[in-house]
Design a protein around this motif. Structure first.
Motif, PDB file in Angstrom:
ATOM      1  N   SER A 236      -5.232   7.349  -4.868  1.00 30.52           N
ATOM      2  CA  SER A 236      -4.487   6.907  -3.682  1.00 30.52           C
ATOM      3  C   SER A 236      -5.397   6.634  -2.491  1.00 30.52           C
ATOM      4  O   SER A 236      -4.984   5.962  -1.534  1.00 30.52           O
ATOM      5  CB  SER A 236      -3.433   7.952  -3.300  1.00 30.52           C
ATOM      6  OG  SER A 236      -4.036   9.153  -2.884  1.00 30.52           O
TER       7      SER A 236
ATOM      8  N   ASP B 217      -5.578   3.057  -1.902  1.00 34.60           N
ATOM      9  CA  ASP B 217      -4.392   2.485  -1.271  1.00 34.60           C
ATOM     10  C   ASP B 217      -4.316   2.824   0.218  1.00 34.60           C
ATOM     11  O   ASP B 217      -3.859   2.013   1.028  1.00 34.60           O
ATOM     12  CB  ASP B 217      -3.135   2.975  -1.982  1.00 34.60           C
ATOM     13  CG  ASP B 217      -3.217   2.735  -3.488  1.00 34.60           C
ATOM     14  OD1 ASP B 217      -3.604   1.626  -3.878  1.00 34.60           O
ATOM     15  OD2 ASP B 217      -2.921   3.678  -4.246  1.00 34.60           O
TER      16      ASP B 217
ATOM     17  N   SER C  75       0.834  -1.208   0.000  1.00 34.90           N
ATOM     18  CA  SER C  75       0.000   0.000   0.000  1.00 34.90           C
ATOM     19  C   SER C  75       0.868   1.257   0.000  1.00 34.90           C
ATOM     20  O   SER C  75       0.612   2.210  -0.743  1.00 34.90           O
ATOM     21  CB  SER C  75      -0.915   0.009   1.232  1.00 34.90           C
ATOM     22  OG  SER C  75      -1.782  -1.095   1.221  1.00 34.90           O
TER      23      SER C  75
END
Length: 304
Positions: free
Chosen positions: A182, A185, A106
């Motif tokens: 993002s 993530d 991640s």
């Protein structure tokens, strides 16, 4: 139904639940990884990888249960019960590895630009959360029935998977709303500590069994109550109980009148053992040490 037959029936339930877990985790892992790759969602791929690790942990539970139920033999006079907590330790360690791997990947993806996840991945995750919650409840019920730390660990794996999927759902939703890939993530990263915490919490119980930590005090209480009911027993001294797999092994010091014959004391010890095994579930063996009443009044050797 004898205690042995009852135990075999209960363990067979655990074996079936493990096979259900293997099949479900494999199907879910394949589905999540496939949908995550096509839908550009690492949170979903990470979720699929975690489910794939669950396949191996469920297999460890399955073979651990099969080995633990084997009867004692010459090389293993106390049976093979330790295989069950060992399987539980493997499950917890697998979960820890998965949590660390998801965190590292991640962090890497947060620093690397990539595409926004596809909206349909949300429906995949919603189905996964529901399925995993149902599986966790089912397997947890089996674990409580057979008192298996390994099966309980499997149930926690399902719950952790549901939590990971929930984080992924939130992350993908945020990514779609903010157009920031993002966020997906970050969701996977936030799921990591939850997975690690659950793994650590689940690891403590089987580790306690492996180092012969005393079971819950009510087990000793039941043992003492059963022994005290035997005619000729006028007191109880030390009582040690340890759990080996699904069964308990008891060491008990019983106080009797000092003028009894050896034959009578021997008879009382057998009656104590029979009474405990009849009244306390899952007791495999009772080692009874007979102590004369007068000996308890003498100073110990360390004091002489």
């Amino acid at each position: 139904m004898t205690n042995t037959e009852k135990l075999e029936q209960e363990v067979s339930h655990g074996l079936r639940s493990s096979l259900v877990s293997v099949a479900a985790n494999f199907c879910l892992a394949a589905g999540k990884c496939f949908a995550g790759i096509l839908g550009h969602s690492f949170a979903l791929v990470a979720d699929g990888i975690e489910s794939l690790s669950d396949v191996f942990s469920s297999l460890a539970v399955f073979f651990g249960l099969r080995f633990a139920i084997k009867p004692p033999d010459k090389e293993h006079p106390y049976g093979h019960g330790k295989a069950e907590p060992i399987a539980a330790v493997i499950v917890s360690l697998t979960l820890m590895v998965a949590g660390v791997g998801i965190a590292l990947e991640s962090i890497s993806l947060i620093r690397t630009p990539h595409q926004i996840p596809q909206p349909y991945t949300l429906w995949v995750l919603l189905g996964v959360v529901v399925t995993k919650l149902v599986l966790s409840r089912f397997v947890s019920g089996v674990a409580a029935e057979i008192e298996s730390t390994a099966v309980k660990g499997d149930a926690w794996h399902h719950l952790s998977d549901a939590i990971t999927s929930g984080f992924a759902f939130v992350g993908i939703t945020a990514a779609l709303l903010t157009k920031n890939a993002s966020a997906d993530d970050w969701a996977a990263l936030c799921a990591s500590p939850v997975i690690l915490f659950n793994a650590w919490r689940q690891l403590r119980t089987p580790m306690a069994e492996l180092i012969d930590t005393a079971p819950p005090p009510e087990i000793e209480q039941h043992v003492r109550e059963a022994a005290a009911a035997v005619a000729g027993v006028i007191g109880l001294d030390k009582c040690f109980v340890r759990k080996v797999g699904f069964l308990y092994y008891v060491d008990l010091h019983v106080v009797v009148k000092g003028d009894l014959s050896v034959r009578t004391g021997h008879k009382i010890s057998h009656e104590v053992e029979d009474q405990i095994r009849a009244r306390v579930d899952r007791v495999a063996n009772v080692l009874v040490h007979i102590e004369p009443e007068e000996e308890l009044l003498l100073p110990s050797r360390s004091q002489m």
